[in-house]
Scaffold this motif. Structure first.
Motif, PDB file in Angstrom:
ATOM      1  N   SER A 219      23.485  31.351  64.301  1.00 45.83           N
ATOM      2  CA  SER A 219      24.402  31.781  63.373  1.00 45.83           C
ATOM      3  C   SER A 219      24.182  30.947  62.194  1.00 45.83           C
ATOM      4  CB  SER A 219      25.900  32.006  63.911  1.00 45.83           C
ATOM      5  OG  SER A 219      26.519  30.682  63.974  1.00 45.83           O
ATOM      6  N   GLY A 223      23.023  33.505  59.777  1.00 46.85           N
ATOM      7  CA  GLY A 223      24.638  33.845  59.350  1.00 46.85           C
ATOM      8  C   GLY A 223      24.808  34.007  57.974  1.00 46.85           C
ATOM      9  N   ASN A 228      26.130  41.168  61.044  1.00 47.46           N
ATOM     10  CA  ASN A 228      26.717  40.544  62.311  1.00 47.46           C
ATOM     11  C   ASN A 228      27.278  41.934  63.127  1.00 47.46           C
ATOM     12  OD1 ASN A 228      28.603  39.685  64.459  1.00 47.46           O
ATOM     13  ND2 ASN A 228      28.654  37.619  63.647  1.00 47.46           N
ATOM     14  N   LEU A 322      24.692  34.472  66.639  1.00 45.62           N
ATOM     15  CA  LEU A 322      24.772  35.874  65.855  1.00 45.62           C
ATOM     16  C   LEU A 322      24.462  36.716  66.810  1.00 45.62           C
ATOM     17  CD1 LEU A 322      24.033  36.116  62.193  1.00 45.62           C
ATOM     18  CD2 LEU A 322      23.863  37.911  63.650  1.00 45.62           C
TER      19      LEU A 322
ATOM     20  N   ASP B 305      31.132  34.335  60.750  1.00 53.01           N
ATOM     21  CA  ASP B 305      30.438  35.128  61.584  1.00 53.01           C
ATOM     22  C   ASP B 305      31.554  35.161  63.003  1.00 53.01           C
ATOM     23  OD1 ASP B 305      28.231  36.563  61.079  1.00 53.01           O
ATOM     24  OD2 ASP B 305      27.629  34.588  60.598  1.00 53.01           O
TER      25      ASP B 305
END
Lengths: 463, 463
Positions: A219, A223, A228, A322, B305
């Motif tokens: 992530s 990210g 996501n 993620l 996230d």
């Protein structure tokens, strides 16, 4: 029929022991790992039905879990009652919230059940309620009180949408002919206030899968730049309802039956305390569709609930992932005249339209069922009402329930019968939840009341 | 120093075998079940550091997982390099997506790594990269090429936010004095394009819990009338970002460093193909904050996230439950000058304000870290750049990364040192994901390049 109380007194310990034995079998229809236990449960039900006086009984295969069928025909000219129930149970998880293991039944007193209640998965839904009929049958055959023919059909796929029952009923249409169908798979208002369920909601159950990248990603590195699926799925679910908690799927309400003001004010007379309701659930506020009362939201209005959702790292501690995929199980309760197949299609179309280009979406329909309403002017309803009067000393209240029993509308369509829902469970029995239980008082009261239904139904049918 | 290539040729099989042995230890810091393996990994690192020529080495306890500390002081008047790395790894799940078990390393060729890559959890992040420094140390001491003092500090809590390192560094401040800190826990652009990481994002990691009723309920009986925590949590998460994928938490962007147009156009010169990026991830479109490029979204902009989310029934088949609780793990990547403690507070306050009265919400901060930027005009950066030139024949590109290493800003604050991030991993190494791997070419190139850093850093320091 007065001997029923005496018979119950003499046999109640055995009646409890027998139920406990059946509750020990983890007959979870949703999980393929329990296929052997499903067969074990079916065999046990078959054996108990023969012991209770049925002339024939069989474990009848389907492409899924088998149906147990049994019957006792005493005279072709007499009416026939078809009893329906199910021997499968809901999965017991979350396991850590059970005070005792779900398949090791224990009897404990509770505030509502000072006579004790049996705690186990399936104790109320539906093994306990189904077994009341087996024991009522035993009483009637042992004491020469069976006034008509009786057929039993105990299935193993109720908790997974009765997927193969449609096929099985069509295959056995002749054998299943009857004058009324009797089901105990619902509840009543309270031990003081008997009620008969006159309406059930339909159901559409789907599973959705949202896919972002082709693998889980870091992530930190991806990210903010790559979709996501958990954020996206949350956003999509949020868009399924509006700020008034109306469902936003185009066409969803098109066929919803709207009750008249008169019907709604009659409903509002049912005993209900919002304060008690909130206290029991430990919530500061209820939550539902604007413009409707809590009782209405839970019975005459359709709903949309996420029943399960998962994705990414769900273990102890932290993981900066993620995820590639996110999932949700979503079900909609439907009311008369919504068609679950049509609603499933509307959901699918709408949900897919909500997905941005950065993800892929798959909607898998699980199962469904049609809503149902029982007319109260039938012999079946009148006989049931008379039976409750005998054992409760009170006229039962007709009540719409928010739950679904997909089989009910199927029966009406295929067998052209009226269905009578004589439920003896309580709201607080925690069905589908941890610590499901069934009051011993309710169990015995059910066994006591059922033979009176047979008596009144047979007598009313002769007129 | 020319003997390094020869030394590598002669010893590379052993270098690989030794790394494989360390990768076999499942040192998962996030899961208390692996506490024993954490100690086993720490002991192994200590033993290897002594073998590589350190004079002293110890496994130094903290209230969490221990730090391995080792050193070789050849002359107090010479500069001192402090090497940082970590022996803990991310949890390996989802296990079913690994092609081989995460703690049974295998060597396989890939398109990017025709020389073979080691597949195992931690192979790149960070056991493989940390061990390059141990083997570079071995080369220098065995061949009389160590030009300065060296200290090693290999921690066991990097993947859980280096919770106790702050305390440990303060306790050992004197011992840790150094002239530069060297870390290999990042990546480079490609095998052809060496790069040095000059920026890292900060992190705020929280876990949220939404509670509706005090127990799981039947979705038929309560659905539509009682808040569903999964629906509500989805709605709350959806409200954390707006339609432009800006984060909606009030005050979130207040201290964000905005890069000048010049800096942004310089960034845009880095080699990057959006088509290749999408193809590698198998996505139709990228997804991120409006007004920024993919490279910018992943490095100079903050993010939010959901790293994990769960609640209700997540097993096979269908269960019509209205869950009592829903959970999510949420992390935010931060950029200079965001303060992770402040951001965590802003998140908590905002998230709680989004909750309707029908649910209870709890926000539990997990851990965090400050963003960091390395100046490129320091001796440390210049020495690293010169080292890459020796072994790659090219000047490395300074590059901002989207990842976070919480320790970096802590080091700067407590030890007043500059940190040099010489990473040899690749984007495609699947760190934090199933099938993590590290190219053998990259592993050996790291071992080859590191001694050159010591040489140039010592020489530049003398001037």
């Amino acid at each position: 029929m007065d001997s029923i109380k005496e018979y119950l007194d003499k046999n109640k310990d055995r009646f409890l022991d027998e139920l406990v034995d059946i509750l020990k079998i983890p007959s979870i229809s949703a999980d393929p790992a329990y296929k052997g236990d499903m067969l074990k449960a079916a065999d046990a039900v078959k054996a108990r039905l023969l012991e209770a006086g049925c002339d024939t009984a069989e474990v009848s295969p389907t492409p899924g879990h088998p149906v147990v069928y049994a019957e006792k025909i005493i005279d072709k000219n007499l009416p026939t009652v078809l009893v329906y129930g199910h021997y499968d149970v809901q999965p017991p998880d979350p396991l850590d919230l059970w005070d005792s293991p779900p398949f090791e039944p224990v009897i404990k007193e509770t505030k509502i059940h000072p006579e004790g209640a049996i705690f186990a998965r399936g104790s109320c839904d539906d093994k306990g309620q189904m077994y009341m009929h087996v024991k009522a049958m035993e009483y009637m055959t042992q004491n020469d009180e069976l006034p008509c023919n009786v057929k039993f059909m105990i299935e193993g796929e109720e908790e997974v949408g009765s997927e193969h029952l449609d096929w099985w009923i069509k295959e056995n249409k002749e054998k299943l002919q009857n004058d009324v169908i009797l089901i105990s798979d619902t509840g009543m208002i309270s031990k003081d206030t008997p009620s008969i369920t006159t309406g059930l909601r339909g159901l559409s159950y789907v599973e959705v899968e949202v896919t972002g990248a082709n693998r889980d990603l870091h992530s930190g590195l991806y990210g903010g730049a790559v979709a996501n699926p958990l954020n996206i799925l949350s956003e999509m679910i949020a868009q399924l309802t509006d700020e008034n908690n109306h469902i936003s799927i185009p066409g969803f309400y098109d066929n919803v039956e709207n009750l008249s003001d008169e019907e709604r004010s009659k409903m509002a007379e049912a005993p209900f305390s919002l304060e008690e309701y909130k206290e029991k659930l430990d919530i500061r506020d209820v939550h539902g569709e604007k413009g409707y009362s809590t009782l209405e939201r839970g019975s005459i209005r359709p709903t949309l609930d996420v029943n399960g959702m998962w994705g990414g790292y769900i273990g102890e501690g932290a993981k900066t992932v993620l995820p590639s995929k996110a999932y949700a199980k979503i079900s909609m309760r439907l009311v008369p005249n919504q068609d679950w197949k049509e609603i499933t299609e509307l959901f699918k179309k709408h949900f897919e339209s909500l997905a941005p280009d950065s993800v892929k979406v798959e909607v898998k329909p699980h199962h469904g069922g049609y809503p149902y309403v029982t007319p109260i002017d039938t012999i079946g309803y009148q006989a049931a009402s008379a039976a409750y009067e005998e054992t409760f000393g009170k006229t039962p209240i007709p009540q719409r329930s928010g739950g679904s029993i997909p089989i009910v509308s199927l029966f009406e369509k295929e067998l052209d019968s009226k269905i009578i829902l004589m439920g003896f469970g309580l709201d607080t029995d925690a069905i589908h939840s941890p610590n499901e239980h069934f009051g011993i008082w309710n169990y015995l009261k059910g066994i006591e009341t059922i033979p009176w239904f047979y008596k009144h139904f047979t007598e009313m049918s002769k007129k």
